[in-house]
Design a protein around this motif. Structure first.
Motif, short mmCIF file in Angstrom:
data_model
loop_
_atom_site.label_atom_id
_atom_site.label_comp_id
_atom_site.label_asym_id
_atom_site.label_seq_id
_atom_site.Cartn_x
_atom_site.Cartn_y
_atom_site.Cartn_z
N ALA A 127 0.27 13.73 -5.17
CA ALA A 127 1.16 13.91 -6.52
C ALA A 127 1.76 13.18 -7.04
N ASP A 128 1.69 11.68 -6.81
CA ASP A 128 1.99 11.09 -7.14
C ASP A 128 0.30 10.06 -8.64
N PRO A 129 0.65 9.42 -10.18
CA PRO A 129 -0.33 8.15 -9.86
C PRO A 129 0.20 6.54 -9.35
N VAL A 130 -1.41 5.81 -8.60
CA VAL A 130 -1.00 4.76 -8.38
C VAL A 130 -0.08 3.80 -8.52
N ALA A 131 -0.28 4.01 -10.28
CA ALA A 131 1.15 2.89 -10.58
C ALA A 131 2.62 3.41 -10.43
N ALA A 132 2.53 4.72 -10.02
CA ALA A 132 3.77 5.05 -9.91
C ALA A 132 4.70 4.46 -8.34
N ALA A 133 3.59 3.79 -7.52
CA ALA A 133 3.91 3.03 -6.50
C ALA A 133 4.23 2.07 -6.35
N GLU A 134 3.67 1.62 -8.19
CA GLU A 134 3.03 -0.31 -7.75
C GLU A 134 4.26 -1.26 -7.14
N ALA A 135 5.44 -0.76 -7.95
CA ALA A 135 6.82 -1.66 -8.01
C ALA A 135 7.54 -1.63 -6.34
N CYS A 136 7.33 -0.42 -6.12
CA CYS A 136 8.19 -0.40 -4.75
C CYS A 136 6.66 -0.50 -3.86
N ALA A 137 5.80 -0.10 -4.06
CA ALA A 137 5.03 -1.53 -3.19
C ALA A 137 5.19 -2.69 -2.91
N ARG A 138 5.48 -3.23 -3.98
CA ARG A 138 5.83 -4.58 -4.16
C ARG A 138 6.96 -5.37 -3.03
N ASP A 139 8.57 -4.53 -3.25
CA ASP A 139 9.65 -4.39 -3.02
C ASP A 139 9.51 -3.58 -1.32
N LEU A 140 8.30 -2.78 -0.99
CA LEU A 140 8.67 -2.47 0.30
C LEU A 140 8.01 -3.75 1.47
N ALA A 141 6.77 -4.33 0.04
CA ALA A 141 6.03 -5.60 1.56
C ALA A 141 6.90 -6.51 1.06
N ALA A 142 7.39 -6.88 0.39
CA ALA A 142 8.99 -8.34 0.79
C ALA A 142 9.60 -7.83 1.24
N ARG A 143 9.83 -6.74 1.47
CA ARG A 143 11.09 -5.87 2.77
C ARG A 143 10.77 -5.56 3.86
N CYS A 144 9.17 -5.62 4.38
CA CYS A 144 8.90 -5.63 5.43
C CYS A 144 7.83 -6.82 6.02
N GLY A 145 7.74 -7.71 4.74
CA GLY A 145 6.57 -8.33 5.86
C GLY A 145 4.85 -7.91 5.88
N ALA A 146 4.68 -7.34 5.53
CA ALA A 146 3.32 -6.44 5.09
C ALA A 146 2.93 -6.71 3.85
N VAL A 147 1.50 -6.69 4.28
CA VAL A 147 0.79 -6.19 2.97
C VAL A 147 1.05 -4.14 2.95
N VAL A 148 1.00 -4.10 1.29
CA VAL A 148 1.16 -2.38 1.03
C VAL A 148 -0.04 -1.91 0.35
N ALA A 149 -1.08 -1.11 0.46
CA ALA A 149 -2.01 -0.62 0.38
C ALA A 149 -1.75 0.49 -0.27
N VAL A 150 -1.60 0.95 -2.06
CA VAL A 150 -1.86 2.35 -2.86
C VAL A 150 -3.13 3.13 -2.59
N SER A 151 -3.38 3.75 -1.95
CA SER A 151 -4.66 3.97 -2.46
C SER A 151 -4.83 5.50 -3.30
N GLY A 152 -5.89 5.03 -3.95
CA GLY A 152 -6.42 6.30 -5.34
C GLY A 152 -7.58 5.87 -5.91
N PRO A 153 -7.80 6.57 -7.50
CA PRO A 153 -8.83 6.28 -7.98
C PRO A 153 -8.95 3.80 -8.03
#
Length: 262
Positions: A140-166
């Motif tokens: 129920a959230d747009p991809v843009a809403a998760a972009e900043a936390c995806a970058r932070d999560l990737a940096a913290r976890c050492g993973a590539v984070v992919a946020v799926s959406g349109p």
């Protein structure tokens, strides 16, 4: 990024064996998608054999869609085994924000250092501890809403984070890309998104994680575009999608990938 087709060619040349612990809804289509793409799927989830089988596989994907305690234990055992061997694995935290059980299981899986984390915006927000307005497995959230936390999560976890959406967003915490391939019919076929995990895992074998993930998303989305051109609805789309995955060439993917720096 202009080497998306090369990534497909490398994956098909390897035809990697991908160990998939996925949900009941996804098993059939995920196996068919992997076969059409050029990989070799194995749907193995029994605790009695997951560690041994993980030793045979070249990659693993874990999807928590129809979770229970036995499956959760098997997921952790397989992820620990494959991570210890230095081979890649993908985590799909389906509906992680919905229940405490899912949050607890994902926390333990995250500690095992997935190579790629792929989810919708609500799932990525929930995984990062920021809530998320998901409804079950739906975002129920747009991809843009998760972009900043995806970058932070990737940096913290050492993973590539992919946020799926349109338009998908993919990051390793340093570099980020958007992938605009896909079609509106794709979410109308159950477990098609779950099936993407096995494709990403296959692309990861012997390839750098960020470009491999971007290439897998572009390839998958481009197949959706091709299928939509001949489909009359979700039923015919599913068949056409498998055909498109099979028929797409590396040259097609390089020419059709809609990838941009973010």
């Amino acid at each position: 990024m202009d080497d998306t087709g090369t990534s497909l060619a490398k994956m098909r040349a390897t035809a990697p064996l991908v160990h998939q612990i996925t949900n009941y809804v996804a098993m059939n289509i995920a196996a068919n998608v992997a076969l059409a793409a050029g990989a070799s799927p194995a749907m193995v989830h029994a605790r009695e054999e997951v560690v041994e089988f993980a030793g045979l596989a070249q990659a693993l994907c874990v999807n928590i869609g129809t979770l229970d305690a036995a499956w959760a234990e098997a997921m952790e055992m397989a992820a620990q085994a494959i991570a210890a061997s230095g081979r890649p694995w993908v985590l799909d935290p389906v509906g992680v924000g919905a229940t405490q059980f899912r949050r607890d299981v994902c926390a333990r899986l995250m500690a095992l250092r997935p190579t790629v984390i792929r989810g919708n915006a609500s799932e990525i927000l929930a995984l990062a501890g920021l809530g998320g307005a998901g409804r079950g497995a739906d975002s129920a959230d747009p991809v843009a809403a998760a972009e900043a936390c995806a970058r932070d999560l990737a940096a913290r976890c050492g993973a590539v984070v992919a946020v799926s959406g349109p338009v998908d967003y993919v990051t390793d915490g340093v570099q980020s890309f958007r992938v605009a391939n896909g079609d509106a019919l794709m979410p109308r076929v159950t477990a098609l998104g779950c099936s993407l995990n096995g494709v990403i895992a296959a692309f990861l074998v012997g390839q750098p994680a960020l470009p491999a993930t971007v290439a897998a998303l572009a390839y998958f989305g481009l197949a959706g575009e091709r299928a939509a051109q001949v489909a009359n609805g979700p039923g015919s789309f599913q068949v056409a999608f498998l055909d498109a995955l099979y028929a797409l060439t590396p040259q097609d993917v390089t020419a059709g990938a809609q990838v941009s720096c973010a």
